[in-house]
Design a protein around this motif. Structure first.
Motif, PDB file in Angstrom:
ATOM      1  N   MET A 245       0.846  -1.196   0.000  1.00  0.00           N
ATOM      2  CA  MET A 245       0.000   0.000   0.000  1.00  0.00           C
ATOM      3  C   MET A 245       0.880   1.243   0.000  1.00  0.00           C
ATOM      4  O   MET A 245       1.747   1.398   0.861  1.00  0.00           O
ATOM      5  CB  MET A 245      -0.918  -0.011   1.228  1.00  0.00           C
ATOM      6  N   LYS A 246       0.666   2.136  -0.972  1.00  0.00           N
ATOM      7  CA  LYS A 246       1.499   3.313  -1.124  1.00  0.00           C
ATOM      8  C   LYS A 246       0.873   4.520  -0.429  1.00  0.00           C
ATOM      9  O   LYS A 246      -0.320   4.748  -0.507  1.00  0.00           O
ATOM     10  CB  LYS A 246       1.679   3.623  -2.614  1.00  0.00           C
ATOM     11  N   GLU A 247       1.734   5.279   0.255  1.00  0.00           N
ATOM     12  CA  GLU A 247       1.270   6.508   0.886  1.00  0.00           C
ATOM     13  C   GLU A 247       0.907   7.536  -0.170  1.00  0.00           C
ATOM     14  O   GLU A 247       1.563   7.658  -1.200  1.00  0.00           O
ATOM     15  CB  GLU A 247       2.355   7.100   1.795  1.00  0.00           C
ATOM     16  N   MET A 248      -0.144   8.308   0.112  1.00  0.00           N
ATOM     17  CA  MET A 248      -0.499   9.432  -0.747  1.00  0.00           C
ATOM     18  C   MET A 248       0.457  10.589  -0.482  1.00  0.00           C
ATOM     19  O   MET A 248       0.964  10.762   0.627  1.00  0.00           O
ATOM     20  CB  MET A 248      -1.933   9.878  -0.459  1.00  0.00           C
ATOM     21  N   GLU A 249       0.681  11.385  -1.509  1.00  0.00           N
ATOM     22  CA  GLU A 249       1.543  12.549  -1.343  1.00  0.00           C
ATOM     23  C   GLU A 249       0.803  13.653  -0.597  1.00  0.00           C
ATOM     24  O   GLU A 249      -0.425  13.751  -0.636  1.00  0.00           O
ATOM     25  CB  GLU A 249       1.994  13.069  -2.712  1.00  0.00           C
ATOM     26  N   LYS A 250       1.583  14.520   0.056  1.00  0.00           N
ATOM     27  CA  LYS A 250       0.991  15.648   0.767  1.00  0.00           C
ATOM     28  C   LYS A 250       0.249  16.568  -0.205  1.00  0.00           C
ATOM     29  O   LYS A 250       0.603  16.694  -1.378  1.00  0.00           O
ATOM     30  CB  LYS A 250       2.079  16.459   1.473  1.00  0.00           C
ATOM     31  N   LEU A 251      -0.757  17.217   0.324  1.00  0.00           N
ATOM     32  CA  LEU A 251      -1.482  18.203  -0.463  1.00  0.00           C
ATOM     33  C   LEU A 251      -0.621  19.439  -0.693  1.00  0.00           C
ATOM     34  O   LEU A 251       0.249  19.771   0.111  1.00  0.00           O
ATOM     35  CB  LEU A 251      -2.757  18.634   0.278  1.00  0.00           C
ATOM     36  N   ASN A 252      -0.904  20.122  -1.778  1.00  0.00           N
ATOM     37  CA  ASN A 252      -0.330  21.449  -1.989  1.00  0.00           C
ATOM     38  C   ASN A 252      -1.194  22.455  -1.231  1.00  0.00           C
ATOM     39  O   ASN A 252      -2.355  22.698  -1.592  1.00  0.00           O
ATOM     40  CB  ASN A 252      -0.308  21.793  -3.473  1.00  0.00           C
ATOM     41  N   ILE A 253      -0.667  23.015  -0.153  1.00  0.00           N
ATOM     42  CA  ILE A 253      -1.404  24.011   0.628  1.00  0.00           C
ATOM     43  C   ILE A 253      -0.604  25.316   0.697  1.00  0.00           C
ATOM     44  O   ILE A 253      -0.629  26.032   1.704  1.00  0.00           O
ATOM     45  CB  ILE A 253      -1.743  23.482   2.036  1.00  0.00           C
ATOM     46  N   THR A 254       0.077  25.642  -0.400  1.00  0.00           N
ATOM     47  CA  THR A 254       0.949  26.818  -0.440  1.00  0.00           C
ATOM     48  C   THR A 254       0.198  28.103  -0.126  1.00  0.00           C
ATOM     49  O   THR A 254       0.644  28.924   0.688  1.00  0.00           O
ATOM     50  CB  THR A 254       1.609  26.934  -1.824  1.00  0.00           C
ATOM     51  N   LYS A 255      -0.947  28.308  -0.750  1.00  0.00           N
ATOM     52  CA  LYS A 255      -1.699  29.550  -0.531  1.00  0.00           C
ATOM     53  C   LYS A 255      -2.231  29.615   0.897  1.00  0.00           C
ATOM     54  O   LYS A 255      -2.266  30.700   1.503  1.00  0.00           O
ATOM     55  CB  LYS A 255      -2.837  29.664  -1.539  1.00  0.00           C
ATOM     56  N   SER A 256      -2.665  28.477   1.412  1.00  0.00           N
ATOM     57  CA  SER A 256      -3.108  28.444   2.809  1.00  0.00           C
ATOM     58  C   SER A 256      -1.995  28.898   3.745  1.00  0.00           C
ATOM     59  O   SER A 256      -2.209  29.702   4.662  1.00  0.00           O
ATOM     60  CB  SER A 256      -3.553  27.033   3.205  1.00  0.00           C
ATOM     61  N   ARG A 257      -0.789  28.387   3.508  1.00  0.00           N
ATOM     62  CA  ARG A 257       0.342  28.745   4.359  1.00  0.00           C
ATOM     63  C   ARG A 257       0.687  30.230   4.225  1.00  0.00           C
ATOM     64  O   ARG A 257       0.986  30.911   5.218  1.00  0.00           O
ATOM     65  CB  ARG A 257       1.559  27.892   4.029  1.00  0.00           C
ATOM     66  N   GLU A 258       0.613  30.729   2.999  1.00  0.00           N
ATOM     67  CA  GLU A 258       0.916  32.149   2.792  1.00  0.00           C
ATOM     68  C   GLU A 258      -0.103  33.027   3.511  1.00  0.00           C
ATOM     69  O   GLU A 258       0.262  34.029   4.149  1.00  0.00           O
ATOM     70  CB  GLU A 258       0.917  32.463   1.295  1.00  0.00           C
ATOM     71  N   LEU A 259      -1.375  32.669   3.415  1.00  0.00           N
ATOM     72  CA  LEU A 259      -2.406  33.433   4.110  1.00  0.00           C
ATOM     73  C   LEU A 259      -2.244  33.346   5.623  1.00  0.00           C
ATOM     74  O   LEU A 259      -2.469  34.326   6.345  1.00  0.00           O
ATOM     75  CB  LEU A 259      -3.798  32.927   3.709  1.00  0.00           C
ATOM     76  N   PHE A 260      -1.834  32.180   6.099  1.00  0.00           N
ATOM     77  CA  PHE A 260      -1.634  32.026   7.538  1.00  0.00           C
ATOM     78  C   PHE A 260      -0.450  32.869   8.007  1.00  0.00           C
ATOM     79  O   PHE A 260      -0.525  33.531   9.063  1.00  0.00           O
ATOM     80  CB  PHE A 260      -1.415  30.550   7.891  1.00  0.00           C
ATOM     81  N   ASP A 261       0.634  32.845   7.249  1.00  0.00           N
ATOM     82  CA  ASP A 261       1.782  33.679   7.616  1.00  0.00           C
ATOM     83  C   ASP A 261       1.379  35.149   7.682  1.00  0.00           C
ATOM     84  O   ASP A 261       1.785  35.883   8.593  1.00  0.00           O
ATOM     85  CB  ASP A 261       2.915  33.485   6.611  1.00  0.00           C
ATOM     86  N   GLU A 262       0.586  35.583   6.707  1.00  0.00           N
ATOM     87  CA  GLU A 262       0.099  36.959   6.732  1.00  0.00           C
ATOM     88  C   GLU A 262      -0.804  37.188   7.943  1.00  0.00           C
ATOM     89  O   GLU A 262      -0.717  38.227   8.619  1.00  0.00           O
ATOM     90  CB  GLU A 262      -0.671  37.256   5.442  1.00  0.00           C
ATOM     91  N   ALA A 263      -1.662  36.221   8.223  1.00  0.00           N
ATOM     92  CA  ALA A 263      -2.609  36.362   9.328  1.00  0.00           C
ATOM     93  C   ALA A 263      -1.921  36.519  10.672  1.00  0.00           C
ATOM     94  O   ALA A 263      -2.415  37.231  11.559  1.00  0.00           O
ATOM     95  CB  ALA A 263      -3.554  35.158   9.364  1.00  0.00           C
TER      96      ALA A 263
END
Length: 415
Positions: free
Chosen positions: A1-19
């Motif tokens: 069974m292969k692990e799924m790759e992480k999601l791309n959450i780049t914009k979420s992280r950028e908004l959080f850093d701004e927040a």
């Protein structure tokens, strides 16, 4: 069974850093990254429809958090939203005085909720639980409170005590769900000065397994309250209009003196209720002050009336119990199949998948791995909060979710 790759959450992280430069901690309450799995879950959402969410990076999820409980029908439920739009456009919703819709909703509650004779409408669950305690204290002229469950963020009950003088909660005592002896011991010491016993009639403690009432537990609490002249309050913020139209009190057949309702009553619009027996509720008319600029706003009353209409007309809760019952039975079969220490608790409309605790703490790694795989596959659960079924979850949605749970548990067993 292969692990799924992480999601791309780049914009979420950028908004959080701004927040974090604009808002203490970036986001408030139970929506912080640490309340999920930091680095795996999105932090900002863009849209929702039915039972599906899309985040700011374009990832789509079948959602089982339902806004932490209010979404009983589905996101952007057109019939509810249209009723609210018409109210805002044609009549307005924020006035100096009250509109008639409070009477219509209060009357409807008396038809549905066993304890309901008079009602007060507020905005949040914390508003309502705190108001219920004030009413109980004013009615009984007593001080102390016995509590079981999560009751919000106000001074008397919040778990994190920063900024709160000890005097604000020193008369509040906690007992555990299904532990009648513990409550009896507390009441032996404090019962003659106890204004209220406030509890969730269905056990859903924070970050812990869910519990249905043991035979005689709710009846025993009712008897203790009667014996000491204490107001029994049911916190049905989560269970009202979800376990049944009359809440857990209707389902389990034990009626409190006061009930606190919210969340599912208006499918996401901000409204909460303290409702209960006339004799107790009348303390709010003569002995205390409860008010807010926004409590009488009619948009949420309209949403609640329309939501209740749909719940009754379309037998929504029967649908949720039926498909949710099949769903959790199939989850249990997967747990039995893979045997990795997973545990399922709860009932069809609201359930929780946890992992059996052990001395090594390995259950925490299992929990992280399991829920990381689910979110990567596009299924939005919380590792630290129970899930919900809503009306717009289809059989296909649930089948896809079962496949993802199967694969995630298989991967856990492999690891």
């Amino acid at each position: 069974m292969k692990e799924m790759e992480k999601l791309n959450i780049t914009k979420s992280r950028e908004l959080f850093d701004e927040a974090t430069t604009l808002i203490p901690g970036g986001v408030l309450g139970a929506r912080k990254p640490a309340d999920f799995i930091d680095g795996e879950y999105p932090i900002f959402l863009e849209t929702g429809k039915g039972c599906r969410l899309t985040d700011v990076d374009g990832n789509e999820f079948i959602d089982f958090l339902c806004g932490y409980g209010p979404i009983i029908l589905g996101y952007r439920e057109e019939e509810v939203d249209e009723a609210v739009y018409r109210q805002i456009r044609d009549k307005g919703f924020c006035f100096t005085l009250t509109q008639k819709y409070q009477n219509l909703l209060a009357r409807k509650l008396t038809e549905l909720v066993p304890s309901s004779e008079l009602s007060i409408f507020l905005k949040t669950g914390s508003d309502a639980t705190s108001a219920s305690i004030r009413i109980a204290r004013a009615y009984t002229n007593k001080l102390r409170v016995m509590r079981c469950g999560y009751h919000g963020w106000h001074d008397w009950c919040v778990e994190m005590k920063g900024g709160i003088p000890a005097k604000m909660y020193e008369d509040v005592f906690e007992f555990q769900y299904n532990n009648l002896d513990q409550l009896e011991d507390l009441m032996t010491k404090h019962g003659n000065d106890t204004a209220a016993i406030i509890m969730t009639p269905f056990g859903h403690p924070n970050h812990q397994k869910m519990q249905v009432p043991n035979p005689g537990f709710l009846e025993g609490v009712r008897e203790i309250a009667n014996r000491y002249g204490t107001v029994l309050i049911y916190d049905e913020i989560r269970t009202g209009f979800r376990l049944s139209m009359g809440g857990a009190q209707k389902l389990y057949g034990v009626t409190p003196d006061l009930s606190v309702l919210g969340k599912a009553i208006a499918n996401g619009y901000p409204i909460s209720v303290v409702t209960g027996k006339k004799e107790v509720m009348m303390a709010a008319a003569h002995k205390l002050f409860i008010s807010s600029t926004f409590f009488p706003n009619s948009d949420a009353f309209i949403a609640a009336l329309k939501t209740i209409e749909i719940l009754e007309r379309d037998n929504v809760l029967d649908n949720i119990w039926e498909k949710g019952g099949r769903f959790i039975r199939q989850i249990q079969q997967l747990i039995d199949k893979h045997d990795v220490g997973a545990e399922l608790t709860g009932v069809a409309p609201m359930f929780y998948l946890t992992f059996r605790k052990d001395e090594t703490g390995a259950y925490k790694t299992k929990r992280t791995d399991f829920y990381a795989q689910l979110i990567r596959r596009g299924f939005f659960f919380s590792p630290f909060h129970h899930g919900y079924i809503n009306y717009r979850h289809t059989e296909e949605d649930l089948r896809l979710t079962l496949d993802a749970i199967d694969q995630s548990l298989a991967l856990l067993k492999q690891k």
